[in-house]
Motif scaffolding. Structure first.
Motif, mmCIF file in Angstrom:
data_model
loop_
_atom_site.group_PDB
_atom_site.id
_atom_site.type_symbol
_atom_site.label_atom_id
_atom_site.label_comp_id
_atom_site.label_asym_id
_atom_site.label_seq_id
_atom_site.Cartn_x
_atom_site.Cartn_y
_atom_site.Cartn_z
ATOM 1 N N ILE A 151 40.041 -52.286 -5.401
ATOM 2 C CA ILE A 151 38.632 -52.020 -5.694
ATOM 3 C C ILE A 151 38.095 -51.224 -4.506
ATOM 4 O O ILE A 151 37.785 -51.770 -3.451
ATOM 5 N N SER A 174 40.964 -49.262 -9.337
ATOM 6 C CA SER A 174 39.904 -49.654 -10.261
ATOM 7 C C SER A 174 38.772 -48.636 -10.280
ATOM 8 O O SER A 174 38.346 -48.138 -9.234
ATOM 9 N N ARG A 176 34.750 -47.793 -10.879
ATOM 10 C CA ARG A 176 33.543 -48.544 -10.527
ATOM 11 C C ARG A 176 33.167 -49.499 -11.650
ATOM 12 O O ARG A 176 33.384 -49.213 -12.825
ATOM 13 N N LYS A 177 32.571 -50.615 -11.285
ATOM 14 C CA LYS A 177 32.285 -51.675 -12.250
ATOM 15 C C LYS A 177 31.405 -51.184 -13.394
ATOM 16 O O LYS A 177 31.605 -51.550 -14.559
ATOM 17 N N ASP A 178 30.424 -50.351 -13.069
ATOM 18 C CA ASP A 178 29.460 -49.900 -14.080
ATOM 19 C C ASP A 178 29.822 -48.560 -14.704
ATOM 20 O O ASP A 178 29.030 -47.957 -15.421
ATOM 21 N N PHE A 189 37.424 -51.310 -14.549
ATOM 22 C CA PHE A 189 37.261 -52.439 -13.633
ATOM 23 C C PHE A 189 37.737 -53.745 -14.265
ATOM 24 O O PHE A 189 38.560 -54.466 -13.687
ATOM 25 N N ALA A 190 37.232 -54.057 -15.448
ATOM 26 C CA ALA A 190 37.591 -55.322 -16.099
ATOM 27 C C ALA A 190 39.078 -55.386 -16.422
ATOM 28 O O ALA A 190 39.715 -56.440 -16.288
ATOM 29 N N LEU A 193 41.128 -56.070 -13.190
ATOM 30 C CA LEU A 193 41.095 -57.496 -12.840
ATOM 31 C C LEU A 193 42.012 -58.300 -13.748
ATOM 32 O O LEU A 193 42.710 -59.210 -13.302
ATOM 33 N N THR A 209 27.075 -53.188 -5.155
ATOM 34 C CA THR A 209 28.333 -53.939 -4.998
ATOM 35 C C THR A 209 28.128 -55.369 -4.512
ATOM 36 O O THR A 209 29.093 -56.122 -4.400
ATOM 37 N N LEU A 212 29.928 -58.331 -6.231
ATOM 38 C CA LEU A 212 30.733 -57.604 -7.212
ATOM 39 C C LEU A 212 31.708 -58.537 -7.924
ATOM 40 O O LEU A 212 31.985 -58.410 -9.108
ATOM 41 N N ILE A 213 32.248 -59.479 -7.157
ATOM 42 C CA ILE A 213 33.163 -60.474 -7.718
ATOM 43 C C ILE A 213 32.428 -61.808 -7.761
ATOM 44 O O ILE A 213 32.156 -62.423 -6.726
ATOM 45 N N GLU A 217 34.028 -62.693 -13.061
ATOM 46 C CA GLU A 217 35.166 -61.874 -12.637
ATOM 47 C C GLU A 217 36.342 -62.756 -12.194
ATOM 48 O O GLU A 217 37.494 -62.478 -12.527
#
Length: 318
Positions: A151, A174, A176-178, A189-190, A193, A209, A212-213, A217
């Motif tokens: 990440i 990964s 970015r989460k969004d 991202f998902a 993980l 961030t 973030l976790i 998650e």
């Protein structure tokens, strides 16, 4: 002539040479937050590490022209206030390209091979009482063939990727989460993980961030997965991680950072029952601190000052 004030000299153990331009140099081994304003009065260049330089402080320091951050992270500096005032903020880059990745791999190896559990088994006499030559009560996993999700894939993440590949790991970078789309060579991202046998964090701490976790998650990761954080403590919901370790949502974690450092007022990850777990490692923010890395940091710090004095600032954040 520039007036340079180094507020946190003891934050690195290295030789710090003096800049090659005319200057007055003042340094303090350590500085309390309440002492910053007084010590920076009249300074044109401030050298800081973790002390806060906020808008109110900047307004009270009319002579200030540069903030030299003796670190990579600069979330303690009000960059917008500096930008408005025309103050140059420079940070340190690339100096930990070897030391942090090595720390990450050390944690991965120790946790994957249950080193601490086996060390304790020898200390408490379990091996000595065993009925055969070896004692293997705890599972041992190889890094070879395992999947590592990164990440953050900047200098440090890329360094970890190189070492992980040398161990035969499959590396996922990964997105970015969004993110609404996936760049070539990256994984959602998902999904990263979900697939990971180990996750290593290498992104800066920001509003986007922070935590973030979190619980969702952690629960989405494999029960056999490991989480490594050598970046910033605030990237992880520490209370959720404490529960994850105690309840077995994940197999283990290695952390070098906490959300508040030093943790004078406690932290969920400092609970004695957690620190006694063989599958949790917590080190005191020293992944970056090999002697060669600290000396490289010191040299780049002075190089940043000299570039600024020449009118060619480098590593600029503002």
């Amino acid at each position: 002539m520039h007036r340079i004030v180094y507020l946190e000299r003891d934050s690195i153990i290295a030789e710090v040479r003096r800049p090659d331009f005319p200057h007055h140099w003042a340094e303090h081994a350590k500085t309390l937050q309440g002492e910053v304003k007084e010590r920076l009065a009249g300074a044109t260049i401030a050298i800081v590490n973790k002390l806060r330089i906020d808008a109110e402080l900047i307004a009270a320091l009319p002579a200030l022209q540069m903030v030299a951050v003796a670190a990579t992270g600069a979330n303690n500096i009000d960059l917008e206030a500096c930008r408005v005032r025309g103050i140059v903020v420079s940070n340190i880059r690339g100096y930990a390209a070897h030391t942090v990745p090595e720390h990450v791999l050390a944690m991965l190896l120790a946790l994957s091979r249950n080193i601490f559990a086996y060390r304790q088994a020898v200390a408490d006499g379990s091996w000595q009482r065993a009925e055969q030559f070896c004692f293997f009560d705890y599972p041992i996993r190889d890094l070879h063939g395992a999947t590592l999700a990164l990440i953050g894939s900047g200098n440090l993440g890329s360094g970890v990727a190189r070492l992980a590949a040398a161990f035969g790991m499959r590396v996922l970078r990964s997105e970015r989460k969004d993110a609404l789309s996936v760049r070539p060579g990256y994984t959602l991202f998902a999904e990263a993980l979900r697939q990971a046998d180990a996750v290593s964090l290498h992104c800066p701490l920001s509003a986007e961030t922070s935590k973030l976790i979190g619980e969702s998650e952690l629960r989405s990761m494999k029960p056999s997965a490991l989480l490594i954080n050598t970046a910033r403590g605030g990237l992880v919901d520490e209370s959720a991680l404490a529960r994850a370790l105690q309840e077995g949502w994940i197999a283990g974690a290695g952390f070098d950072v906490l959300s508040v450092e030093p943790p004078r007022n406690g932290n969920p990850l400092l609970a004695p029952e957690l620190l006694a777990l063989p599958n949790f490692m917590l080190t005191p923010h020293i992944a970056w601190a090999s002697q060669p890395a600290m000396q490289a940091l010191a040299e780049q710090l002075i190089s940043n000052l000299e570039a600024f004095a020449r009118g060619e600032p480098q590593h600029v954040l503002t």
